[in-house]
Motif scaffolding. Structure first.
Motif, mmCIF file in Angstrom:
data_model
loop_
_atom_site.group_PDB
_atom_site.id
_atom_site.type_symbol
_atom_site.label_atom_id
_atom_site.label_comp_id
_atom_site.label_asym_id
_atom_site.label_seq_id
_atom_site.Cartn_x
_atom_site.Cartn_y
_atom_site.Cartn_z
ATOM 1 N N PRO A 71 6.222 10.544 9.969
ATOM 2 C CA PRO A 71 5.819 11.709 10.847
ATOM 3 C C PRO A 71 6.019 12.043 12.054
ATOM 4 O O PRO A 71 6.915 11.884 12.831
ATOM 5 C CB PRO A 71 4.169 10.554 11.347
ATOM 6 C CG PRO A 71 4.450 9.644 10.099
ATOM 7 C CD PRO A 71 5.960 9.338 9.934
ATOM 8 N N LYS A 72 6.268 13.760 11.704
ATOM 9 C CA LYS A 72 6.814 14.566 13.079
ATOM 10 C C LYS A 72 6.025 14.330 14.163
ATOM 11 O O LYS A 72 7.076 14.594 15.090
ATOM 12 C CB LYS A 72 6.654 15.827 11.995
ATOM 13 C CG LYS A 72 7.637 16.791 12.858
ATOM 14 C CD LYS A 72 8.063 17.880 12.045
ATOM 15 C CE LYS A 72 8.940 18.804 12.680
ATOM 16 N NZ LYS A 72 8.897 20.210 12.096
ATOM 17 N N ALA A 86 1.283 -1.385 -0.052
ATOM 18 C CA ALA A 86 -0.175 -0.114 -0.373
ATOM 19 C C ALA A 86 0.908 1.110 -0.331
ATOM 20 O O ALA A 86 2.255 1.302 1.211
ATOM 21 C CB ALA A 86 -0.916 -0.132 1.172
ATOM 22 N N ARG A 87 0.043 2.381 -0.657
ATOM 23 C CA ARG A 87 1.080 3.696 -0.332
ATOM 24 C C ARG A 87 -0.204 4.879 -0.240
ATOM 25 O O ARG A 87 -1.381 4.417 -1.240
ATOM 26 C CB ARG A 87 1.846 3.666 -1.517
ATOM 27 C CG ARG A 87 1.315 3.566 -2.918
ATOM 28 C CD ARG A 87 1.990 3.839 -4.485
ATOM 29 N NE ARG A 87 1.862 4.487 -5.340
ATOM 30 C CZ ARG A 87 1.324 5.459 -5.800
ATOM 31 N NH1 ARG A 87 1.850 6.728 -5.035
ATOM 32 N NH2 ARG A 87 0.763 5.750 -7.316
ATOM 33 N N PHE A 88 0.219 5.831 -0.044
ATOM 34 C CA PHE A 88 -0.738 7.024 0.042
ATOM 35 C C PHE A 88 -0.973 7.777 -1.364
ATOM 36 O O PHE A 88 0.229 7.922 -2.233
ATOM 37 C CB PHE A 88 -0.139 7.815 1.176
ATOM 38 C CG PHE A 88 -1.022 7.345 2.508
ATOM 39 C CD1 PHE A 88 -1.682 8.215 3.368
ATOM 40 C CD2 PHE A 88 -0.214 6.776 3.352
ATOM 41 C CE1 PHE A 88 -1.813 7.762 4.404
ATOM 42 C CE2 PHE A 88 -0.286 6.376 4.548
ATOM 43 C CZ PHE A 88 -0.978 6.729 4.860
ATOM 44 N N VAL A 89 -2.022 8.416 -1.635
ATOM 45 C CA VAL A 89 -2.181 8.489 -3.235
ATOM 46 C C VAL A 89 -2.715 9.851 -2.464
ATOM 47 O O VAL A 89 -2.351 10.814 -3.253
ATOM 48 C CB VAL A 89 -3.022 8.232 -4.522
ATOM 49 C CG1 VAL A 89 -2.283 6.925 -4.725
ATOM 50 C CG2 VAL A 89 -4.137 7.536 -3.718
ATOM 51 N N GLN A 137 4.538 11.650 1.588
ATOM 52 C CA GLN A 137 4.304 12.596 1.684
ATOM 53 C C GLN A 137 3.141 13.309 0.860
ATOM 54 O O GLN A 137 2.478 14.288 0.634
ATOM 55 C CB GLN A 137 5.786 13.416 0.222
ATOM 56 C CG GLN A 137 5.159 12.633 -1.006
ATOM 57 C CD GLN A 137 6.054 11.153 -1.161
ATOM 58 O OE1 GLN A 137 6.290 10.171 0.218
ATOM 59 N NE2 GLN A 137 5.820 10.427 -1.862
ATOM 60 N N ASN A 138 2.265 11.807 0.783
ATOM 61 C CA ASN A 138 0.757 12.246 -0.317
ATOM 62 C C ASN A 138 -0.093 12.170 0.831
ATOM 63 O O ASN A 138 -1.561 12.500 0.958
ATOM 64 C CB ASN A 138 0.940 11.489 -1.160
ATOM 65 C CG ASN A 138 1.318 11.260 -1.841
ATOM 66 O OD1 ASN A 138 1.742 12.158 -2.544
ATOM 67 N ND2 ASN A 138 1.823 10.160 -2.494
ATOM 68 N N ALA A 139 0.113 11.843 2.226
ATOM 69 C CA ALA A 139 -0.777 11.336 3.444
ATOM 70 C C ALA A 139 -1.012 12.151 4.191
ATOM 71 O O ALA A 139 -2.057 12.807 5.011
ATOM 72 C CB ALA A 139 -0.055 10.812 4.269
ATOM 73 N N VAL A 181 -1.649 10.654 14.467
ATOM 74 C CA VAL A 181 -0.163 11.484 13.674
ATOM 75 C C VAL A 181 -1.156 12.885 13.798
ATOM 76 O O VAL A 181 -1.764 13.325 12.760
ATOM 77 C CB VAL A 181 -0.559 10.691 12.547
ATOM 78 C CG1 VAL A 181 0.712 11.720 11.876
ATOM 79 C CG2 VAL A 181 0.464 9.353 12.904
ATOM 80 N N GLY A 182 -0.393 14.101 14.532
ATOM 81 C CA GLY A 182 -1.047 14.843 14.339
ATOM 82 C C GLY A 182 -2.553 15.409 14.936
ATOM 83 O O GLY A 182 -2.751 14.064 15.920
ATOM 84 N N ASP A 183 -3.108 15.686 13.886
ATOM 85 C CA ASP A 183 -4.880 15.670 13.810
ATOM 86 C C ASP A 183 -5.430 15.369 12.206
ATOM 87 O O ASP A 183 -6.301 15.208 12.069
ATOM 88 C CB ASP A 183 -5.176 17.211 14.344
ATOM 89 C CG ASP A 183 -4.356 18.371 13.738
ATOM 90 O OD1 ASP A 183 -4.047 17.640 12.438
ATOM 91 O OD2 ASP A 183 -5.203 19.292 14.241
ATOM 92 N N ALA A 184 -4.699 13.964 12.245
ATOM 93 C CA ALA A 184 -5.174 13.840 10.813
ATOM 94 C C ALA A 184 -5.960 12.440 10.870
ATOM 95 O O ALA A 184 -5.390 11.945 12.064
ATOM 96 C CB ALA A 184 -2.954 13.137 10.277
ATOM 97 N N PRO A 185 -6.472 11.462 9.881
ATOM 98 C CA PRO A 185 -7.287 10.394 11.091
ATOM 99 C C PRO A 185 -6.425 9.318 10.760
ATOM 100 O O PRO A 185 -6.558 8.347 9.477
ATOM 101 C CB PRO A 185 -8.566 10.950 9.468
ATOM 102 C CG PRO A 185 -7.769 11.496 8.361
ATOM 103 C CD PRO A 185 -6.915 12.302 8.816
ATOM 104 N N ILE A 186 -5.607 9.500 10.618
ATOM 105 C CA ILE A 186 -4.799 8.707 10.688
ATOM 106 C C ILE A 186 -3.938 8.206 11.576
ATOM 107 O O ILE A 186 -3.041 8.856 12.861
ATOM 108 C CB ILE A 186 -3.346 8.967 9.518
ATOM 109 C CG1 ILE A 186 -3.736 9.486 8.229
ATOM 110 C CG2 ILE A 186 -1.863 8.305 9.654
ATOM 111 C CD1 ILE A 186 -2.198 9.871 7.339
ATOM 112 N N PHE A 187 -3.783 6.836 12.248
ATOM 113 C CA PHE A 187 -2.760 6.680 13.656
ATOM 114 C C PHE A 187 -1.911 5.521 12.890
ATOM 115 O O PHE A 187 -1.056 4.893 11.830
ATOM 116 C CB PHE A 187 -4.126 5.504 14.148
ATOM 117 C CG PHE A 187 -4.912 7.029 14.235
ATOM 118 C CD1 PHE A 187 -5.271 7.165 15.593
ATOM 119 C CD2 PHE A 187 -5.872 6.834 12.984
ATOM 120 C CE1 PHE A 187 -5.987 8.481 15.799
ATOM 121 C CE2 PHE A 187 -7.387 7.322 13.553
ATOM 122 C CZ PHE A 187 -7.576 8.098 14.796
#
Ligand SMILES: Cc1cc2nc3c(=O)[nH]c(=O)nc-3n(C[C@H](O)[C@H](O)[C@H](O)COP(=O)(O)OP(=O)(O)OC[C@H]3O[C@@H](n4cnc5c(N)ncnc54)[C@H](O)[C@@H]3O)c2cc1C
Length: 484
Positions: free
Chosen positions: A298-299, A119-122, A286-288, A308-314
């Motif tokens: 992720p910073k 998988a990769r982020f687009v 970089q596309n996330a 991760v930050g306040d993104a819908p990503i964990f």
């Protein structure tokens, strides 16, 4: 939804320990459509190439060592013979059994809940998965869990060794034990595997550019670890100019000793135990839509929510690079799965007391937080026990090691422990559980200790700690206010 597009509530990338737990928890926490994406083989790093095969090899090494150690008890077991092919066959057989359970349960998931491919982020929550038959499947998710783990990292000086270069991914595939092995890297994996190989009759040398021993941090425990391991194996710390050349029959390794002497030796194989790196490259982060640091990771990541930050990503598991251990991967997978399943509702979870164990002889373990070295106005106290003359340790012929237990000075609450010695893997759990419960040194001293056990050594350390804390009053965990 076309065959080439899936719309889901949660996409979990990586079917390792963290990913499997996250997948389950997302479903249990409200997500209806959850997909688990795996590019490599099913079975998890732990079962296939990590915890389980390494402990199987160590179990064989312990059996050999028990035979050698029998003489001190007046037991003469005769000559020791190690059948390298049989050792590796058992490692592989038992490993395959563990792996098959994980593979079966992963394959039992409904086909709509899993997808094989990288998988990769687009886009921020849209992934493209390149499947094994080279199709590109788009996965549009409301939330994503990244649980892609780590892979062995090999330094450039060892990369040209071809089939003579081993990592933890390949060493357990050997058909038999090698005759000789250079282990580069004296971290947990290097020392565990290096000592096991040595005990199984493989001529083994372990090299490291540094002199730091794993897990323990205080100067006294560092010194003791170096002394005990150097006495048990060929341990070469603080070497420099380490170079390796492929030869017909193996590898010629050259290095410079700490005293400046140039050395070389031939080995059948080199095992690179030089660390593991997060599997980020394929993800196109970089596309996330998240901020990345200079390594491309992720910073911002919150260990309480795994967000991760306040993104819908964990993010969960070894990929984080914090505590690369199975129980931590499972704990983070659980938090990530709960929060991804409930997204946008994100809850903070309390993390468990840190616990790390090296399955070497002697065992080395670390529990909780180890305070920085003593100084003016230090806020903690330490109680110690030397295992050289500890009753049960002497009885079993393992009189060596030391345990240091730390507590807050103000309230006496236990905060951490460094441990080297016989069977400390079990005692580390006792201390981790005590710290989890907010136990004070005084309360720990009141616990029952059976005689004669190695746990009695803990009591000695706890007595020492309570004495130094001068704890005679009725202090308990509640006395430990904020900032203590
Ligand atoms: C030799 C060794 C011994 C160990 N011993 C112990 C031990 O005794 N105790 C202990 O607690 N821990 C031990 N560990 C550590 C433990 O194995 C790890 O902490 C744990 O396996 C991490 O799980 P994870 O889910 O983070 O990663 P993994 O199990 O590695 O799962 C990550 C998965 O993500 C997949 N993936 C990666 N990128 C992508 C992508 N772009 N798309 C799709 N899939 C992707 C990978 O193929 C992999 O299957 C050991 C590790 C090693 C190597």
């Amino acid at each position: 939804m076309s065959e080439n597009q899936r719309e889901v509530d949660v996409a979990v990338i990586g079917a390792g320990t963290a990913g499997l737990v996250a997948h389950r928890q997302a479903l249990a926490n409200g997500a209806q459509r959850v997909v688990l994406i795996e590019g490599g083989p099913y079975g998890t790093t732990c079962a296939r190439v990590g915890c389980m095969p390494s402990k199987l090899l160590i179990a064989a090494a312990e059996a050999a060592e028990q035979v050698r150690a029998a003489k001190q008890f007046g037991v003469e077991p005769g000559s020791l013979e190690i059948d390298g092919a049989a050792v590796m066959a058992r490692v592989q057989r038992e490993r395959d059994r563990f792996v098959s359970f994980v593979v079966d349960s992963t394959e039992d998931l409904d086909p709509t809940q899993r997808l094989r491919g990288w998988a990769r982020f687009v886009e921020p929550t849209t992934l493209e998965v390149t499947t094994q038959d080279d199709r590109a499947v788009r996965v549009v998710a409301k939330a994503v869990v990244i649980a892609t783990g780590t892979a062995p990292w090999v330094p450039p000086s060892l990369r040209e060794l071809g089939d003579r270069l081993l990592t933890s991914d390949s060493v357990f595939e050997l058909p038999t034990l090698p005759k000789s092995l250079a282990v580069v890297g004296a971290g947990v994996i290097g020392l565990e595997l290096g000592q096991a190989m040595h005990r199984l009759g493989v001529e083994t040398s372990v090299f490291d550019l540094d002199a730091r021993m794993p897990l323990v941090s205080s100067a006294v425990m560092q010194d003791l670890a170096r002394e005990l391991f150097a006495a048990r194996m060929d341990l070469r710390l603080r070497v420099s100019n380490l170079q390796a050349q492929r030869r017909d029959d193996g590898v010629l390794l050259s290095w410079t000793d700490p005293d400046g002497r140039a050395r070389e030796a031939a080995f059948e194989y080199v095992l690179a135990a030089t660390g593991r790196r997060p599997q980020l490259a394929r993800l196109d982060l970089q596309n996330a839509g998240i901020e990345l640091d200079e390594r491309g990771a992720p910073k911002y990541w919150d260990e309480r929510t795994t967000q991760v930050g306040d993104a819908p990503i964990f993010m969960a598991g070894d990929i984080i690079g914090g505590r690369p251990l199975l129980h931590e991967a499972a704990a983070e997978g659980r938090i990530a799965g709960i929060n991804a399943g409930r997204y946008p509702e994100v809850r903070a979870h309390v993390r468990q007391v840190p616990l790390g164990i090296m399955f070497s002889d002697p065992n080395v373990a670390i529990v909780g937080e180890i305070p920085k070295p003593e100084g003016e106005g230090c806020e903690w106290e330490v109680g110690e026990v030397d295992y050289t003359n500890q009753g049960r340790a002497r009885v079993i012929g393992e009189g060596h090691g030391r345990v240091r237990i730390y507590a807050r000075r103000r309230c006496g609450t236990l905060i951490g422990a460094e441990m080297i010695g016989p069977r400390v893997e079990h005692m580390a759990h006792l201390l981790a559980w005590s710290i989890e419960q907010g136990m004070t040194a005084k309360r720990a001293r009141e616990m029952p200790f059976y005689h004669p056990t190695v746990e009695e050594g803990l009591r000695t350390a706890i007595h020492d700690l309570a004495r130094k804390l001068k704890m005679v009053g009725k202090l308990g965990p509640l006395d430990c206010g904020p900032g203590t």
